[in-house]
Scaffold this motif. Sequence first.
Motif, PDB file in Angstrom:
ATOM      1  N   ASP A 155       0.825  -1.209   0.000  1.00 34.07           N
ATOM      2  CA  ASP A 155       0.000   0.000   0.000  1.00 34.07           C
ATOM      3  C   ASP A 155       0.858   1.257   0.000  1.00 34.07           C
ATOM      4  O   ASP A 155       0.591   2.212  -0.732  1.00 34.07           O
ATOM      5  CB  ASP A 155      -0.932   0.008   1.209  1.00 34.07           C
ATOM      6  CG  ASP A 155      -2.042  -1.029   1.109  1.00 34.07           C
ATOM      7  OD1 ASP A 155      -2.285  -1.547  -0.004  1.00 34.07           O
ATOM      8  OD2 ASP A 155      -2.653  -1.332   2.152  1.00 34.07           O
ATOM      9  N   GLU A 156       1.914   1.247   0.822  1.00 35.27           N
ATOM     10  CA  GLU A 156       2.778   2.424   0.904  1.00 35.27           C
ATOM     11  C   GLU A 156       3.610   2.591  -0.369  1.00 35.27           C
ATOM     12  O   GLU A 156       3.784   3.708  -0.873  1.00 35.27           O
ATOM     13  CB  GLU A 156       3.689   2.326   2.122  1.00 35.27           C
ATOM     14  CG  GLU A 156       4.820   3.355   2.181  1.00 35.27           C
ATOM     15  CD  GLU A 156       4.364   4.811   2.091  1.00 35.27           C
ATOM     16  OE1 GLU A 156       5.205   5.664   1.743  1.00 35.27           O
ATOM     17  OE2 GLU A 156       3.167   5.097   2.343  1.00 35.27           O
TER      18      GLU A 156
ATOM     19  N   ALA B  47       3.325   5.946  -2.741  1.00 34.90           N
ATOM     20  CA  ALA B  47       4.479   6.806  -2.986  1.00 34.90           C
ATOM     21  C   ALA B  47       4.868   6.835  -4.461  1.00 34.90           C
ATOM     22  O   ALA B  47       5.161   7.903  -5.014  1.00 34.90           O
ATOM     23  CB  ALA B  47       5.656   6.335  -2.134  1.00 34.90           C
ATOM     24  N   THR B  48       4.867   5.671  -5.103  1.00 35.48           N
ATOM     25  CA  THR B  48       5.287   5.640  -6.507  1.00 35.48           C
ATOM     26  C   THR B  48       4.242   6.255  -7.428  1.00 35.48           C
ATOM     27  O   THR B  48       4.593   6.918  -8.411  1.00 35.48           O
ATOM     28  CB  THR B  48       5.596   4.205  -6.964  1.00 35.48           C
ATOM     29  OG1 THR B  48       4.467   3.348  -6.701  1.00 35.48           O
ATOM     30  CG2 THR B  48       6.814   3.648  -6.234  1.00 35.48           C
TER      31      THR B  48
ATOM     32  N   ILE C 188      12.074   8.169  -2.250  1.00 37.55           N
ATOM     33  CA  ILE C 188      10.644   8.414  -2.359  1.00 37.55           C
ATOM     34  C   ILE C 188       9.904   7.933  -1.123  1.00 37.55           C
ATOM     35  O   ILE C 188       8.987   8.587  -0.627  1.00 37.55           O
ATOM     36  CB  ILE C 188      10.087   7.717  -3.617  1.00 37.55           C
ATOM     37  CG1 ILE C 188      10.756   8.280  -4.879  1.00 37.55           C
ATOM     38  CG2 ILE C 188       8.572   7.861  -3.717  1.00 37.55           C
ATOM     39  CD1 ILE C 188      10.418   7.524  -6.144  1.00 37.55           C
ATOM     40  N   THR C 189      10.293   6.755  -0.607  1.00 35.36           N
ATOM     41  CA  THR C 189       9.641   6.197   0.581  1.00 35.36           C
ATOM     42  C   THR C 189      10.582   5.252   1.311  1.00 35.36           C
ATOM     43  O   THR C 189      11.286   4.451   0.665  1.00 35.36           O
ATOM     44  CB  THR C 189       8.342   5.448   0.215  1.00 35.36           C
ATOM     45  OG1 THR C 189       7.843   4.769   1.389  1.00 35.36           O
ATOM     46  CG2 THR C 189       8.562   4.427  -0.877  1.00 35.36           C
ATOM     47  N   PRO C 190      10.599   5.309   2.656  1.00 37.40           N
ATOM     48  CA  PRO C 190      11.428   4.366   3.421  1.00 37.40           C
ATOM     49  C   PRO C 190      10.927   2.929   3.332  1.00 37.40           C
ATOM     50  O   PRO C 190      11.638   2.002   3.734  1.00 37.40           O
ATOM     51  CB  PRO C 190      11.352   4.905   4.852  1.00 37.40           C
ATOM     52  CG  PRO C 190      10.092   5.710   4.897  1.00 37.40           C
ATOM     53  CD  PRO C 190       9.943   6.299   3.533  1.00 37.40           C
ATOM     54  N   ALA C 191       9.726   2.724   2.801  1.00 39.36           N
ATOM     55  CA  ALA C 191       9.213   1.358   2.632  1.00 39.36           C
ATOM     56  C   ALA C 191      10.134   0.549   1.713  1.00 39.36           C
ATOM     57  O   ALA C 191      10.180  -0.686   1.812  1.00 39.36           O
ATOM     58  CB  ALA C 191       7.802   1.401   2.054  1.00 39.36           C
TER      59      ALA C 191
ATOM     60  N   LEU D 100      11.458  -3.460   1.817  1.00 34.67           N
ATOM     61  CA  LEU D 100      11.382  -4.399   0.695  1.00 34.67           C
ATOM     62  C   LEU D 100      12.727  -5.096   0.486  1.00 34.67           C
ATOM     63  O   LEU D 100      12.784  -6.297   0.208  1.00 34.67           O
ATOM     64  CB  LEU D 100      10.968  -3.661  -0.570  1.00 34.67           C
ATOM     65  CG  LEU D 100      10.853  -4.513  -1.843  1.00 34.67           C
ATOM     66  CD1 LEU D 100       9.739  -5.550  -1.703  1.00 34.67           C
ATOM     67  CD2 LEU D 100      10.598  -3.626  -3.065  1.00 34.67           C
ATOM     68  N   LEU D 101      13.820  -4.365   0.639  1.00 31.47           N
ATOM     69  CA  LEU D 101      15.144  -4.952   0.471  1.00 31.47           C
ATOM     70  C   LEU D 101      15.426  -6.037   1.507  1.00 31.47           C
ATOM     71  O   LEU D 101      16.232  -6.946   1.255  1.00 31.47           O
ATOM     72  CB  LEU D 101      16.226  -3.872   0.562  1.00 31.47           C
ATOM     73  CG  LEU D 101      16.262  -2.838  -0.570  1.00 31.47           C
ATOM     74  CD1 LEU D 101      17.381  -1.836  -0.324  1.00 31.47           C
ATOM     75  CD2 LEU D 101      16.434  -3.514  -1.918  1.00 31.47           C
ATOM     76  N   ASP D 102      14.778  -5.956   2.652  1.00 34.64           N
ATOM     77  CA  ASP D 102      14.971  -6.953   3.718  1.00 34.64           C
ATOM     78  C   ASP D 102      13.945  -8.079   3.653  1.00 34.64           C
ATOM     79  O   ASP D 102      13.843  -8.869   4.598  1.00 34.64           O
ATOM     80  CB  ASP D 102      14.898  -6.276   5.092  1.00 34.64           C
ATOM     81  CG  ASP D 102      16.247  -5.722   5.536  1.00 34.64           C
ATOM     82  OD1 ASP D 102      17.277  -6.297   5.136  1.00 34.64           O
ATOM     83  OD2 ASP D 102      16.265  -4.728   6.292  1.00 34.64           O
ATOM     84  N   ASN D 103      13.165  -8.171   2.558  1.00 32.71           N
ATOM     85  CA  ASN D 103      12.162  -9.226   2.426  1.00 32.71           C
ATOM     86  C   ASN D 103      12.807 -10.596   2.613  1.00 32.71           C
ATOM     87  O   ASN D 103      13.732 -10.965   1.878  1.00 32.71           O
ATOM     88  CB  ASN D 103      11.496  -9.137   1.048  1.00 32.71           C
ATOM     89  CG  ASN D 103      10.413 -10.173   0.848  1.00 32.71           C
ATOM     90  OD1 ASN D 103      10.675 -11.303   0.447  1.00 32.71           O
ATOM     91  ND2 ASN D 103       9.179  -9.798   1.131  1.00 32.71           N
ATOM     92  N   GLU D 104      12.322 -11.368   3.576  1.00 30.18           N
ATOM     93  CA  GLU D 104      13.000 -12.607   3.973  1.00 30.18           C
ATOM     94  C   GLU D 104      12.956 -13.672   2.881  1.00 30.18           C
ATOM     95  O   GLU D 104      13.958 -14.362   2.635  1.00 30.18           O
ATOM     96  CB  GLU D 104      12.379 -13.139   5.266  1.00 30.18           C
ATOM     97  CG  GLU D 104      12.667 -12.266   6.484  1.00 30.18           C
ATOM     98  CD  GLU D 104      12.127 -12.872   7.762  1.00 30.18           C
ATOM     99  OE1 GLU D 104      11.583 -14.006   7.713  1.00 30.18           O
ATOM    100  OE2 GLU D 104      12.235 -12.212   8.811  1.00 30.18           O
ATOM    101  N   PHE D 105      11.818 -13.843   2.223  1.00 29.18           N
ATOM    102  CA  PHE D 105      11.729 -14.894   1.208  1.00 29.18           C
ATOM    103  C   PHE D 105      12.632 -14.585   0.031  1.00 29.18           C
ATOM    104  O   PHE D 105      13.383 -15.449  -0.438  1.00 29.18           O
ATOM    105  CB  PHE D 105      10.283 -15.058   0.735  1.00 29.18           C
ATOM    106  CG  PHE D 105      10.108 -16.198  -0.238  1.00 29.18           C
ATOM    107  CD1 PHE D 105       9.817 -17.476   0.216  1.00 29.18           C
ATOM    108  CD2 PHE D 105      10.240 -16.007  -1.613  1.00 29.18           C
ATOM    109  CE1 PHE D 105       9.669 -18.544  -0.675  1.00 29.18           C
ATOM    110  CE2 PHE D 105      10.092 -17.056  -2.509  1.00 29.18           C
ATOM    111  CZ  PHE D 105       9.810 -18.325  -2.031  1.00 29.18           C
ATOM    112  N   TYR D 106      12.563 -13.361  -0.460  1.00 29.25           N
ATOM    113  CA  TYR D 106      13.377 -12.996  -1.621  1.00 29.25           C
ATOM    114  C   TYR D 106      14.863 -13.031  -1.268  1.00 29.25           C
ATOM    115  O   TYR D 106      15.698 -13.434  -2.088  1.00 29.25           O
ATOM    116  CB  TYR D 106      12.965 -11.620  -2.119  1.00 29.25           C
ATOM    117  CG  TYR D 106      13.493 -11.250  -3.488  1.00 29.25           C
ATOM    118  CD1 TYR D 106      13.776 -12.214  -4.454  1.00 29.25           C
ATOM    119  CD2 TYR D 106      13.690  -9.906  -3.824  1.00 29.25           C
ATOM    120  CE1 TYR D 106      14.250 -11.860  -5.707  1.00 29.25           C
ATOM    121  CE2 TYR D 106      14.159  -9.542  -5.082  1.00 29.25           C
ATOM    122  CZ  TYR D 106      14.443 -10.519  -6.016  1.00 29.25           C
ATOM    123  OH  TYR D 106      14.914 -10.161  -7.256  1.00 29.25           O
ATOM    124  N   ALA D 107      15.199 -12.629  -0.040  1.00 23.94           N
ATOM    125  CA  ALA D 107      16.601 -12.680   0.396  1.00 23.94           C
ATOM    126  C   ALA D 107      17.112 -14.114   0.418  1.00 23.94           C
ATOM    127  O   ALA D 107      18.226 -14.401  -0.053  1.00 23.94           O
ATOM    128  CB  ALA D 107      16.739 -12.042   1.771  1.00 23.94           C
ATOM    129  N   ALA D 108      16.309 -15.039   0.942  1.00 27.63           N
ATOM    130  CA  ALA D 108      16.727 -16.444   1.004  1.00 27.63           C
ATOM    131  C   ALA D 108      16.892 -17.021  -0.392  1.00 27.63           C
ATOM    132  O   ALA D 108      17.839 -17.783  -0.673  1.00 27.63           O
ATOM    133  CB  ALA D 108      15.705 -17.251   1.798  1.00 27.63           C
TER     134      ALA D 108
END
Length: 307
Positions: free
Chosen positions: A61-62, A66-67, A104-107, A111-119
Amino acid sequence: MAIGAKVAMERLATLFLGGEGSMPPALTRLSADGSLASALEVLDTDGGMVVEGMVDGGLIDELLRATTAFAKGVQPGVADQGMGEAGKFFVGANTVRFSSLGRITPAYFDLLDNEFYAALADAVLLPNCGSYWVNTAQAMFIGPGEPAQVLHRDADNWFQHVEPTWPDTPEVTISAMVALEEVTEELGATRAVPGSHRWPELEVYDFEADSVPAELAPGDAFVYSGKILHGGGANLTVDRWRRALHLSFVVGWLTPEEANALDYAPGELDERSPRVQRLLGHRSYDPRPHIGGGLWLRHVRPIEDQT
């Protein structure tokens, strides 16, 4: 639940030999709550998949808010991938693209710390590097009437690396197209050619291959190898935009598409996680446990060791 060796072999046969007609099989859909092993198996077999619910609804949503607000000030068709008129053709005349999302947004940092995508990125890229960083993170809004984009492979950004050992080139990049709103085929869902990461021929562009759409609900992501043919679909509507966000990573010894580090002054990311600092170029590259040298240093020392 893992798709299993027998199912994987049957799917490979379909990808290489074709089934009824020439259309490739639909993209496999997995839950972000499922096992990493299952996702890696599908990624290896198909080259891409839809991960349902990968990004939390509140974060989506955020990011959408923002985008969408920022996009009002961006003219369609001006992005050129650093390639002039050829790049503008590649992006599209009625498509809006922009990056620097952390401004644009700290959100974006969440997103960069998303656990599934990081793994998933760890499993795909770390066998080939000591660490990886953001290749590019872009809002990609496809406007009404935009034709389909030419099918391409993201790994071809580094063609001199990919071409000599194709199709056995180790993975150097992984991408996710994250839906900020519902993304349908009619709106221009990303199209992909499952199995094309294994094709013996390396086409820089393909205008004719049969492809399938990656239709997404908000928070779903089309996650794909840099070696698979894909491209933005045609937006067949007269008044609606396809709103999605692309986030890709590349091994730390290759130059990324975007100069992400320039978005932030020294020390500005100190309160962010070490992962975010590294992804955005505010930590240096250490090749270990692989062979290689330290890269992206300052004064012959790691950036993070300096005050």
